[in-house]
Design a protein around this motif. Structure first.
Motif, PDB file in Angstrom:
ATOM      1  N   ARG A 366       0.726  -9.380  -8.470  1.00  0.00           N
ATOM      2  CA  ARG A 366       1.325  -8.333  -7.629  1.00  0.00           C
ATOM      3  C   ARG A 366       2.789  -8.658  -7.409  1.00  0.00           C
ATOM      4  NH1 ARG A 366       2.595  -7.661  -2.224  1.00  0.00           N
ATOM      5  NH2 ARG A 366       2.507  -5.514  -1.458  1.00  0.00           N
ATOM      6  N   THR A 471      -2.795  -3.008  -5.285  1.00  0.00           N
ATOM      7  CA  THR A 471      -3.085  -4.069  -4.327  1.00  0.00           C
ATOM      8  C   THR A 471      -3.699  -5.253  -5.055  1.00  0.00           C
ATOM      9  OG1 THR A 471      -5.264  -3.136  -3.905  1.00  0.00           O
ATOM     10  CG2 THR A 471      -3.461  -2.419  -2.460  1.00  0.00           C
ATOM     11  N   ARG A 486      -6.950  -6.317  -9.033  1.00  0.00           N
ATOM     12  CA  ARG A 486      -5.870  -5.388  -8.712  1.00  0.00           C
ATOM     13  C   ARG A 486      -6.452  -3.975  -8.687  1.00  0.00           C
ATOM     14  NH1 ARG A 486      -0.723  -6.897  -9.997  1.00  0.00           N
ATOM     15  NH2 ARG A 486      -0.238  -5.218  -8.520  1.00  0.00           N
TER      16      ARG A 486
END
Length: 546
Positions: A366, A471, A486
């Motif tokens: 991320r 996320t 993710r």
């Protein structure tokens, strides 16, 4: 809609972008003087586009006496003749945009060169219009510096000036005086510099030493740092800079208000900024402060993944756990290498297989990503003889610390040319013979080369919306394996990477999954419900509905 299109059209194009750093002195020489330049960058932009990068970051090319190779600026709004002209820079912008690349440039706002007109006026006397544009202070009664602050480049951070009979602050070289950000006129002058380049067409900025802008108004001494808390992430171990906790010479709270002003200038242009946070103790916390809330800079990178020692699965988990606890909405930008650190293939002692695994991991984390020129080739750190050193940092601390020249040697394009196709003249730094076998021409011809893996890993990132903007949940380390998920708008991907040279077996995730990423060596669960990962092998899987 795939992530590549999201990045291209969205005002938040920076979120999840892959940014390729160019060190202009060493990328491509177009005029045969041995130094890279802007037209050389124009010539080689197709290579960067072929990688699938979204943006370029160009290290400083401004007018400079080059004591710190462009990080000592004497004119923020012009190009140093060694790199070309403003017209050449316009060609960089136009060519990059034609190729679908955003252009970010490196702004050095915390300090100038001592040759900058602002400093020349400031040091003339104590009552001129720019007298307080830099950090000046009277000596102690015994004539010594006003406090104990140290320079990253060695010695005191204060330099005596006989014209004003005062000391001035320099966190880096003596020839790099620090600007006084407590003066609103200084802030406005620097914001005008930002406007100048935005009007010229740049899409964003990399902000050098973003946490050094303000110094404590009272100039209080920094406290000592206990030996057990010292590390050599920011400065080499031989530098006593590591012996202080720099709570007064940088990281001041006033910086947040300036960054809000800076962001307000960016907004009408849909421009973005990534800040370099140079702090060995509070890097992640400062990153969180500077990127949270949506009203300061969009991205920062700390030095956690630039650390000297190999990044283990547990290190990755610890970094993201700290970041989530501090500010879950902060947006990081990750890098393994840049122009200031030993190249990560050498720093971590990576084989080609290991380098591929770390690249795959980087493209799945991320945040946004910065790649440093030549890392896509797996270039090792160059060994530079003392007589060939250019970096003042290395010259100061030789031989215990050899400086930054080893990661700044010219890019190698052609394997059959003693200068690697970089220049027709003797390059400003020597091209190592061992780099020639890793030149672009050689790797293009080798299907197993790291260059092709970078292209595949970047393409994989762009093909999965969740990897660009999603996320991150469930991160944990199972021995040497780092694993997480993710998710973005219902699309979910599972990532596990074995960061070791030994096979590893871990539990497979629950649910229904489809293996993907075969081009990256990905494997899936075995019949026993476990993941059997080979050395440096990833498992990449997409969640199935139902």
């Amino acid at each position: 809609m795939k992530a590549k299109n999201i990045i291209a059209k969205d005002k938040d194009w920076w979120r999840g972008a892959v940014i390729y750093q160019i060190y202009p002195r060493s990328y491509q020489d177009s005029n045969g003087d041995g130094v890279g330049d802007l037209l050389g960058i124009v010539e080689r932009l197709p290579h960067i586009a072929s990688l699938g990068a979204d943006a370029i970051w160009i290290s400083p090319f401004f007018t400079s006496p080059m004591k710190d190779f462009g990080y000592d600026v004497s004119d923020y709004c012009d190009v140093d003749p060694i790199f070309g002209t403003l017209g050449d820079f316009d060609q960089v912008i136009a060519t990059a945009h034609t190729l679908g690349l955003k252009v970010m440039i490196d702004l050095v706002l915390s300090h100038t060169s001592d040759q900058h007109p602002w400093f020349r006026e400031s040091r003339a006397n104590r009552d001129n219009p720019k007298a307080d544009w830099f950090v000046w202070a009277d000596p102690k009664p015994d004539g010594t510096p006003p406090n104990n602050w140290l320079s990253i480049f060695g010695g005191s951070a204060w330099q005596w000036d006989g014209r004003r009979m005062q000391y001035y602050l320099h966190n880096f070289l003596v020839s790099q005086p620090d600007l006084n950000f407590h003066n609103p006129d200084v802030q406005e002058a620097l914001l005008d510099v930002v406007r100048f380049w935005l009007d010229r067409g740049v899409d964003g900025f990399r902000l050098d030493t973003i946490n050094f802008y303000f110094a404590d108004k009272k100039l209080r001494d920094n406290p000592a740092l206990p030996p057990e808390k010292r590390n050599d992430t920011i400065a080499p171990a031989v530098n006593p800079y590591n012996w202080q906790e720099h709570i007064h010479s940088k990281n001041q709270s006033e910086n947040l208000d300036f960054l809000k002003k800076f962001r307000a200038v960016l907004e009408p242009y849909n421009a973005a900024a990534v800040g370099e946070v140079g702090d060995a103790q509070r890097g992640l916390e400062i990153m969180a402060e500077y990127t949270s809330g949506g009203d300061k800079v969009q991205m920062c990178y700390a030095f956690e993944l630039l650390q000297p020692h190999p990044v283990a699965a547990s290190d990755v988990v610890e970094v993201f756990t700290r970041l989530k606890a501090t500010a879950p909405d902060a947006w990081p930008c990750w890098a393994y290498s840049n122009h200031d650190v030993v190249r990560h293939v050498t720093r971590w002692g990576l084989s080609r297989s290991a380098a591929k695994a770390y690249t795959t991991l980087l493209m799945c984390l991320r945040g946004s990503v910065c790649l440093y020129q030549g890392e896509e080739l797996g270039l090792p750190e160059a060994e530079i003889a003392f007589e060939d050193l250019q970096d003042p940092y290395g010259i100061e601390f030789w031989p215990e610390f050899k400086g930054r020249d080893g990661c700044r040697t010219p890019m190698v394009w052609m394997a059959d040319n003693q200068n690697g196709g970089f220049s027709s003249a003797k390059p400003w730094l020597p091209v190592p013979t061992e780099h020639l076998r890793l030149a672009v021409s050689a790797e293009e011809a080798d299907p197993g080369a790291l260059l092709h893996h970078y292209r595949k890993a970047i393409a994989f990132r762009h093909a999965q919306d969740a990897l660009a903007k999603g996320t991150m949940t469930g991160m944990r380390a199972d021995g040497p394996v780092v694993r997480f998920e993710r998710e973005f708008e219902g699309s979910r991907i599972f990532v596990a990477v074995n960061l070791s040279g030994e096979p590893a077996t871990v539990a497979a995730p629950e649910g229904r999954w489809k293996v993907t990423g075969a081009e990256l060596g990905s494997t899936g669960p075995a019949g026993d419900g476990k993941l059997h990962l080979g050395p440096w092998q990833p498992c990449l899987m997409l969640a199935l509905e139902g």
